[in-house]
Design an enzyme around this catalytic site. Structure first.
Site, PDB file in Angstrom:
ATOM      1  CB  CYS A  65      -0.890  -0.034   1.237  1.00  0.00           C
ATOM      2  SG  CYS A  65      -1.749   1.510   1.555  1.00  0.00           S
ATOM      3  CB  CYS A 137      -9.447  -3.777 -11.627  1.00  0.00           C
ATOM      4  SG  CYS A 137      -9.102  -2.592 -12.921  1.00  0.00           S
TER       5      CYS A 137
HETATM    6 ZN   LIG Z   1      -2.521   1.176   3.655  1.00  0.00          ZN
END
Ligand SMILES: [Zn+2]
Length: 153
Positions: A65, A137
């Site tokens: 992330c 996606c």
């Molecule tokens: Zn995160």
């Protein structure tokens, strides 16, 4: 594009009720992220198709992330979907959370980082049939790539 990640419709949805381990104010996120990252991760924006270098990345490694560094996808589960967005047939379990959005008039499965709540992309059911059948996606700008030690094999 019939099945892109695109969500150009205006959002008008309730605040998420989830709580996250990493929680920052809007101003803090803005200061930490680039404008593009902020738009995708915090505002559920969608990057332009084929705009991410990671779309074509075939190296071995882990995708984390871009907001908090949590590992969310592995290179071995990446495949070429042809949509212009990095696509995976599965996420790293437990590190991703899901919600439903109706931003473009029908329900889609939205997915976000379970640690910081950053929006990553959507899940569709037209992925590789020989594996999971799922297509995650994902906006490349929401990810950072950590190559496996040394060269890709
Ligand atoms: Zn995160």
């Amino acid at each position: 594009m019939l099945f892109g990640c695109n969500s150009s419709a205006q959002k008008n949805k309730e605040e998420k009720k989830e709580t996250f381990k990493i929680s920052k104010t809007d101003a803090e996120w803005k200061a930490q992220l680039t404008a593009e990252e902020y738009n995708v991760l915090r505002k559920e924006g969608t990057e332009r198709a084929f705009s991410s270098e990671l779309n074509d990345n075939h190296k071995k490694g882990t995708y984390v992330c871009a907001g908090c560094g949590t590992a969310v996808f592995e290179s071995k589960h990446k495949f070429d979907s042809g949509t212009g967005w990095p696509s995976f047939d599965r996420a790293i379990e437990g590190n991703i959370a899901y919600s439903t959005d109706n931003n473009i008039g029908y329900a889609r499965t939205e997915e976000h980082c379970a640690t910081c709540g950053g929006h990553l992309g959507h899940v569709f059911n037209d992925g590789p049939k020989e594996t999971t059948g799922k297509r995650h996606c994902i906006n490349g700008v929401a990810l950072n790539f950590i190559p496996e030690n040394g060269e890709s094999k």
